[in-house]
Write a protein that holds these residues in place. Structure first.
Motif, PDB file in Angstrom:
ATOM      1  N   LEU A  89      17.449 -13.951  58.912  1.00 46.64           N
ATOM      2  CA  LEU A  89      17.397 -14.505  57.556  1.00 46.64           C
ATOM      3  C   LEU A  89      16.695 -15.861  57.548  1.00 46.64           C
ATOM      4  O   LEU A  89      15.937 -16.177  56.623  1.00 46.64           O
ATOM      5  CB  LEU A  89      18.810 -14.625  56.994  1.00 46.64           C
ATOM      6  CG  LEU A  89      19.527 -13.297  56.712  1.00 46.64           C
ATOM      7  CD1 LEU A  89      20.987 -13.549  56.360  1.00 46.64           C
ATOM      8  CD2 LEU A  89      18.833 -12.536  55.586  1.00 46.64           C
ATOM      9  N   GLU A  90      16.928 -16.649  58.580  1.00 47.54           N
ATOM     10  CA  GLU A  90      16.251 -17.939  58.684  1.00 47.54           C
ATOM     11  C   GLU A  90      14.744 -17.758  58.838  1.00 47.54           C
ATOM     12  O   GLU A  90      13.953 -18.522  58.279  1.00 47.54           O
ATOM     13  CB  GLU A  90      16.809 -18.735  59.862  1.00 47.54           C
ATOM     14  CG  GLU A  90      18.216 -19.256  59.629  1.00 47.54           C
ATOM     15  CD  GLU A  90      18.736 -20.031  60.819  1.00 47.54           C
ATOM     16  OE1 GLU A  90      17.934 -20.327  61.750  1.00 47.54           O
ATOM     17  OE2 GLU A  90      19.937 -20.350  60.838  1.00 47.54           O
ATOM     18  N   LYS A  91      14.353 -16.729  59.611  1.00 43.08           N
ATOM     19  CA  LYS A  91      12.928 -16.436  59.774  1.00 43.08           C
ATOM     20  C   LYS A  91      12.307 -15.867  58.509  1.00 43.08           C
ATOM     21  O   LYS A  91      11.099 -15.959  58.302  1.00 43.08           O
ATOM     22  CB  LYS A  91      12.731 -15.415  60.907  1.00 43.08           C
ATOM     23  CG  LYS A  91      12.796 -15.966  62.310  1.00 43.08           C
ATOM     24  CD  LYS A  91      12.448 -14.845  63.299  1.00 43.08           C
ATOM     25  CE  LYS A  91      12.255 -15.365  64.704  1.00 43.08           C
ATOM     26  NZ  LYS A  91      11.840 -14.296  65.638  1.00 43.08           N
ATOM     27  N   GLY A  92      13.140 -15.214  57.690  1.00 44.36           N
ATOM     28  CA  GLY A  92      12.637 -14.590  56.470  1.00 44.36           C
ATOM     29  C   GLY A  92      12.231 -13.152  56.631  1.00 44.36           C
ATOM     30  O   GLY A  92      11.806 -12.504  55.670  1.00 44.36           O
ATOM     31  N   ARG A  93      12.368 -12.598  57.832  1.00 45.35           N
ATOM     32  CA  ARG A  93      12.006 -11.205  58.111  1.00 45.35           C
ATOM     33  C   ARG A  93      12.894 -10.663  59.216  1.00 45.35           C
ATOM     34  O   ARG A  93      13.323 -11.407  60.094  1.00 45.35           O
ATOM     35  CB  ARG A  93      10.548 -11.086  58.571  1.00 45.35           C
ATOM     36  CG  ARG A  93       9.488 -11.275  57.485  1.00 45.35           C
ATOM     37  CD  ARG A  93       9.381 -10.025  56.615  1.00 45.35           C
ATOM     38  NE  ARG A  93       8.400 -10.194  55.559  1.00 45.35           N
ATOM     39  CZ  ARG A  93       7.132  -9.819  55.630  1.00 45.35           C
ATOM     40  NH1 ARG A  93       6.676  -9.287  56.747  1.00 45.35           N
ATOM     41  NH2 ARG A  93       6.327  -9.982  54.607  1.00 45.35           N
ATOM     42  N   GLY A  94      13.129  -9.352  59.191  1.00 50.71           N
ATOM     43  CA  GLY A  94      13.852  -8.735  60.287  1.00 50.71           C
ATOM     44  C   GLY A  94      14.173  -7.286  60.000  1.00 50.71           C
ATOM     45  O   GLY A  94      14.005  -6.798  58.875  1.00 50.71           O
ATOM     46  N   ASP A  95      14.610  -6.597  61.043  1.00 51.53           N
ATOM     47  CA  ASP A  95      15.013  -5.200  60.951  1.00 51.53           C
ATOM     48  C   ASP A  95      16.293  -4.981  61.725  1.00 51.53           C
ATOM     49  O   ASP A  95      16.422  -5.455  62.863  1.00 51.53           O
ATOM     50  CB  ASP A  95      13.934  -4.277  61.537  1.00 51.53           C
ATOM     51  CG  ASP A  95      12.789  -4.037  60.577  1.00 51.53           C
ATOM     52  OD1 ASP A  95      12.962  -3.212  59.662  1.00 51.53           O
ATOM     53  OD2 ASP A  95      11.727  -4.664  60.761  1.00 51.53           O
ATOM     54  N   VAL A  96      17.213  -4.247  61.132  1.00 51.48           N
ATOM     55  CA  VAL A  96      18.427  -3.802  61.810  1.00 51.48           C
ATOM     56  C   VAL A  96      18.432  -2.283  61.787  1.00 51.48           C
ATOM     57  O   VAL A  96      18.263  -1.677  60.725  1.00 51.48           O
ATOM     58  CB  VAL A  96      19.698  -4.338  61.131  1.00 51.48           C
ATOM     59  CG1 VAL A  96      20.948  -3.800  61.831  1.00 51.48           C
ATOM     60  CG2 VAL A  96      19.699  -5.863  61.097  1.00 51.48           C
ATOM     61  N   VAL A  97      18.614  -1.680  62.955  1.00 56.09           N
ATOM     62  CA  VAL A  97      18.732  -0.229  63.045  1.00 56.09           C
ATOM     63  C   VAL A  97      20.081   0.094  63.669  1.00 56.09           C
ATOM     64  O   VAL A  97      20.417  -0.407  64.748  1.00 56.09           O
ATOM     65  CB  VAL A  97      17.609   0.393  63.897  1.00 56.09           C
ATOM     66  CG1 VAL A  97      17.814   1.903  64.012  1.00 56.09           C
ATOM     67  CG2 VAL A  97      16.249   0.080  63.298  1.00 56.09           C
ATOM     68  N   ILE A  98      20.852   0.925  62.987  1.00 58.54           N
ATOM     69  CA  ILE A  98      22.167   1.347  63.465  1.00 58.54           C
ATOM     70  C   ILE A  98      22.108   2.834  63.795  1.00 58.54           C
ATOM     71  O   ILE A  98      21.718   3.642  62.950  1.00 58.54           O
ATOM     72  CB  ILE A  98      23.244   1.066  62.405  1.00 58.54           C
ATOM     73  CG1 ILE A  98      23.372  -0.447  62.174  1.00 58.54           C
ATOM     74  CG2 ILE A  98      24.592   1.667  62.824  1.00 58.54           C
ATOM     75  CD1 ILE A  98      24.293  -0.819  61.033  1.00 58.54           C
ATOM     76  N   ILE A  99      22.480   3.159  65.016  1.00 56.26           N
ATOM     77  CA  ILE A  99      22.534   4.568  65.413  1.00 56.26           C
ATOM     78  C   ILE A  99      23.902   5.114  65.023  1.00 56.26           C
ATOM     79  O   ILE A  99      24.932   4.732  65.590  1.00 56.26           O
ATOM     80  CB  ILE A  99      22.288   4.746  66.927  1.00 56.26           C
ATOM     81  CG1 ILE A  99      20.943   4.112  67.332  1.00 56.26           C
ATOM     82  CG2 ILE A  99      22.309   6.241  67.279  1.00 56.26           C
ATOM     83  CD1 ILE A  99      19.732   4.672  66.623  1.00 56.26           C
ATOM     84  N   SER A 100      23.914   5.968  64.035  1.00 52.76           N
ATOM     85  CA  SER A 100      25.141   6.586  63.551  1.00 52.76           C
ATOM     86  C   SER A 100      25.217   8.016  64.086  1.00 52.76           C
ATOM     87  O   SER A 100      24.873   8.260  65.248  1.00 52.76           O
ATOM     88  CB  SER A 100      25.164   6.547  62.019  1.00 52.76           C
ATOM     89  OG  SER A 100      26.355   7.092  61.505  1.00 52.76           O
ATOM     90  N   SER A 101      25.635   8.946  63.279  1.00 57.73           N
ATOM     91  CA  SER A 101      25.784  10.329  63.725  1.00 57.73           C
ATOM     92  C   SER A 101      25.941  11.226  62.512  1.00 57.73           C
ATOM     93  O   SER A 101      26.429  10.791  61.455  1.00 57.73           O
ATOM     94  CB  SER A 101      27.024  10.461  64.620  1.00 57.73           C
ATOM     95  OG  SER A 101      27.348  11.818  64.860  1.00 57.73           O
ATOM     96  N   VAL A 102      25.570  12.495  62.661  1.00 52.34           N
ATOM     97  CA  VAL A 102      25.862  13.455  61.603  1.00 52.34           C
ATOM     98  C   VAL A 102      27.363  13.664  61.452  1.00 52.34           C
ATOM     99  O   VAL A 102      27.822  14.245  60.462  1.00 52.34           O
ATOM    100  CB  VAL A 102      25.178  14.819  61.854  1.00 52.34           C
ATOM    101  CG1 VAL A 102      23.665  14.683  61.816  1.00 52.34           C
ATOM    102  CG2 VAL A 102      25.640  15.441  63.170  1.00 52.34           C
ATOM    103  N   ALA A 103      28.166  13.177  62.413  1.00 55.59           N
ATOM    104  CA  ALA A 103      29.626  13.251  62.293  1.00 55.59           C
ATOM    105  C   ALA A 103      30.158  12.365  61.176  1.00 55.59           C
ATOM    106  O   ALA A 103      31.278  12.575  60.701  1.00 55.59           O
ATOM    107  CB  ALA A 103      30.282  12.864  63.620  1.00 55.59           C
ATOM    108  N   ALA A 104      29.384  11.370  60.751  1.00 54.24           N
ATOM    109  CA  ALA A 104      29.828  10.490  59.660  1.00 54.24           C
ATOM    110  C   ALA A 104      30.066  11.310  58.402  1.00 54.24           C
ATOM    111  O   ALA A 104      29.242  12.130  58.014  1.00 54.24           O
ATOM    112  CB  ALA A 104      28.785   9.417  59.397  1.00 54.24           C
ATOM    113  N   GLY A 105      31.217  11.082  57.787  1.00 57.23           N
ATOM    114  CA  GLY A 105      31.541  11.807  56.567  1.00 57.23           C
ATOM    115  C   GLY A 105      32.073  13.202  56.799  1.00 57.23           C
ATOM    116  O   GLY A 105      32.372  13.922  55.841  1.00 57.23           O
ATOM    117  N   GLN A 106      32.203  13.598  58.069  1.00 57.97           N
ATOM    118  CA  GLN A 106      32.679  14.940  58.403  1.00 57.97           C
ATOM    119  C   GLN A 106      34.114  14.868  58.930  1.00 57.97           C
ATOM    120  O   GLN A 106      34.498  13.915  59.602  1.00 57.97           O
ATOM    121  CB  GLN A 106      31.798  15.566  59.490  1.00 57.97           C
ATOM    122  CG  GLN A 106      30.344  15.675  59.140  1.00 57.97           C
ATOM    123  CD  GLN A 106      30.062  16.823  58.180  1.00 57.97           C
ATOM    124  OE1 GLN A 106      30.874  17.727  58.005  1.00 57.97           O
ATOM    125  NE2 GLN A 106      28.909  16.783  57.556  1.00 57.97           N
TER     126      GLN A 106
END
Length: 234
Positions: free
Chosen positions: A121-138
């Motif tokens: 946020l201080e830099k003004g740019r960035g990416d976050v990638v979260i590895i989830s699963s098709v198990a989410a919501g199941q």
């Protein structure tokens, strides 16, 4: 990979499986990459920065934060790939093991977000990638605790997206059965790809999806990618 060259990244769970596949592709794209994992293989690319770290432990993440900033500065990219599986019946399982999985899958990701996203946020740019699963919501027998952690991660990801836009993009990649050592390393319970019987996608295929999301112009966000073997029904 025109938008990635020269960036910096930190990858939790980067010592094996999906995380390691992502690390290899980041290095190939000339992204300076720090790896955080409990175990680190001997065959890491020579130009990575590996650190032993249990993301479930607050002091360990504090140490990791300081070391990452020393060697690569505030990262442009955070990949949260560290996770554990568990296969236990809710009426018979071990709550201490459930807590271990919650601490790694959910709290570990939250600790990494809290540590590294403010710098983006201080830099003004960035990416976050979260590895989830098709198990989410199941809901499925013996899978409740694991699915609950992945369901929670999806909510965390979308909450984070709203809190940090337009400066930081947030992507969830949710794979189905993947050909890694995941099933061999579950906290309890045991499955193999063969006895599940749906086939499997490769860790490299999941990493390709991550790279696709990262290598978009900043004004384009790829927020959710779900991928599974074609024969997998859920």
């Amino acid at each position: 990979m025109q938008y990635l060259k020269g960036k910096t990244a930190v990858v939790s769970g980067g010592g094996s499986g999906i995380g390691f596949a992502i690390v290899e592709k980041l290095i190939a794209a000339q992204v300076k990459t720090a790896i955080a994992d409990l175990h680190l293989p001997e065959n890491l690319p020579s130009n990575t920065h590996p650190f032993i770290c249990d993301v479930a432990a607050a002091p360990a993440v504090d140490v990791l934060f300081n070391k990452v900033y020393e060697v690569i500065g505030a990262p442009n990219i955070l990949i949260c790939s560290a996770g554990q599986g568990i296969h236990e019946k809710l009426t018979e399982g071990d709550p201490e093991k459930w807590q271990q999985v919650i601490n790694t899958n959910l709290m570990g990701t939250l600790r990494m977000i809290r540590a590294f996203v403010p710098g983006m946020l201080e830099k003004g740019r960035g990416d976050v990638v979260i590895i989830s699963s098709v198990a989410a919501g199941q809901s499925f027998e013996y899978g409740g605790v694991y699915a609950a952690t992945k369901s929670a991660l999806n909510v965390i990801a979308d909450t984070l997206r709203k809190e940090v836009l337009p400066k930081v993009r947030v992507t969830v990649v949710a794979p189905g059965v993947t050909d890694t050592a995941f099933f061999e390393n579950t906290v309890s319970g045991f499955h193999t790809i063969e006895d599940i019987g749906y086939g499997a996608i490769s860790a490299e295929a999941v990493a390709d999806a991550v790279m696709y999301a990262l290598d978009r112009p900043h004004e384009i966000s790829v927020n959710q990618i779900t991928m599974r073997p074609t024969g997998q029904p859920f």
